[in-house]
Design a protein around this motif. Sequence first.
Motif, PDB file in Angstrom:
ATOM      1  N   ARG A 198       0.831  -1.206   0.000  1.00  0.00           N
ATOM      2  CA  ARG A 198       0.000   0.000   0.000  1.00  0.00           C
ATOM      3  C   ARG A 198       0.865   1.255   0.000  1.00  0.00           C
ATOM      4  NH1 ARG A 198      -4.289   2.384   4.399  1.00  0.00           N
ATOM      5  NH2 ARG A 198      -5.759   3.235   2.908  1.00  0.00           N
ATOM      6  N   LEU A 199       1.942   1.245   0.760  1.00  0.00           N
ATOM      7  CA  LEU A 199       2.835   2.399   0.790  1.00  0.00           C
ATOM      8  C   LEU A 199       3.507   2.611  -0.568  1.00  0.00           C
ATOM      9  CD1 LEU A 199       4.512   1.840   4.274  1.00  0.00           C
ATOM     10  CD2 LEU A 199       2.897   3.660   3.665  1.00  0.00           C
ATOM     11  N   LEU A 200       3.882   1.524  -1.222  1.00  0.00           N
ATOM     12  CA  LEU A 200       4.556   1.642  -2.517  1.00  0.00           C
ATOM     13  C   LEU A 200       3.624   2.192  -3.587  1.00  0.00           C
ATOM     14  CD1 LEU A 200       6.551  -1.712  -2.458  1.00  0.00           C
ATOM     15  CD2 LEU A 200       7.536   0.592  -2.381  1.00  0.00           C
ATOM     16  N   HIS A 201       2.363   1.791  -3.550  1.00  0.00           N
ATOM     17  CA  HIS A 201       1.410   2.289  -4.540  1.00  0.00           C
ATOM     18  C   HIS A 201       0.771   3.607  -4.134  1.00  0.00           C
ATOM     19  CE1 HIS A 201       0.418  -1.488  -7.185  1.00  0.00           C
ATOM     20  NE2 HIS A 201       1.609  -0.985  -7.405  1.00  0.00           N
ATOM     21  N   GLY A 202       0.776   3.899  -2.847  1.00  0.00           N
ATOM     22  CA  GLY A 202       0.044   5.073  -2.381  1.00  0.00           C
ATOM     23  C   GLY A 202       0.898   6.253  -1.990  1.00  0.00           C
ATOM     24  N   SER A 203       2.211   6.122  -2.074  1.00  0.00           N
ATOM     25  CA  SER A 203       3.083   7.236  -1.700  1.00  0.00           C
ATOM     26  C   SER A 203       4.349   7.202  -2.538  1.00  0.00           C
ATOM     27  CB  SER A 203       3.454   7.155  -0.207  1.00  0.00           C
ATOM     28  OG  SER A 203       4.458   6.166   0.006  1.00  0.00           O
TER      29      SER A 203
END
Length: 311
Positions: free
Chosen positions: A264-269
């Motif tokens: 989620r962090l890789l796709h969202g930030s």
Amino acid sequence: MDVLSDVIAFMRTGRPRSARVAWRAPWAQEFAAVPGSAGFQVVLTGPCWLLRPDAEPMPLAVGDVLLRPHGRGHVLADRPTPGPVTPACDPADPPPAPPAAAVSADADGPVTVVLCGAYQVDPARRHPLLDDLPDLVHLPAHLGRHPGLRATVDLLAAELDQPRLGTDAIVPALLDTLLLHVLRTWLDTPPPAGTTGWAAALNDRAVTAALAAMHGDPARPWTVGTLAAEAGLSRAAFARRFATLLGQPPLTYLTWWRMTTATRLLHGSDAPLRTVAARVGYGSEFAFATAFKRRYGISPGRYRATRPGPD
């Protein structure tokens, strides 16, 4: 940290979709199987039956809520033995109301109105709680039960019936709320003694406390001992209870949750990889990249490159 809220926030990808659809009897509509999605229907008015190839026809009452968490197909109809069935459609993109092929020549036939739609689930972030759900979650509309669910359905139906300024922002939030209420209602029914799985785990205070700790601070260097302290149990008793209920050791679940958080962090930030690594409990970018590739078969950098564009 609320584990159930995390399940919703992390698993979904893109915007959930919904529509308010009407049919005049006689009618029958097939809803296609859509892998990687969770479809739902809510009966707002009129006669309705659920037809599945592996089960007896099920009568549905006004206010009944259906969730098909594994994306399997089914048919809705105005009677248990319908005539011709309108070809399959995506649960999130139902045909216009009413579909031409389903309109009765009798203009006085009863009208059925159904709220339907779907949530698209990211396979990399699909929580095992969803896998524990039955093929069909059916919540009958008993008077006075599930007031939060009923209120959400009413608000959602009103927004779809009469869109106004802000509807595009309100509807996705209401759809997430609807799914939370469905799952909460399912979890509120205590499972039989001796049952294992997520329903049992989230009704177990000790295991829930440990799960909340992991979800709340995945970067902390958790051990079985420190998690057992959160649960208020001895190390051995905690490890045994966690593995019995969830079918895996606590640190195995912790690693899965860290990797899920990382996706989620890789796709969202746009946070640097070293920052992502630190936020999910890895002391070095190399150690994080090794664990990530072992889990997903791709490096974190290449995974980030697959980030979908704006919806």
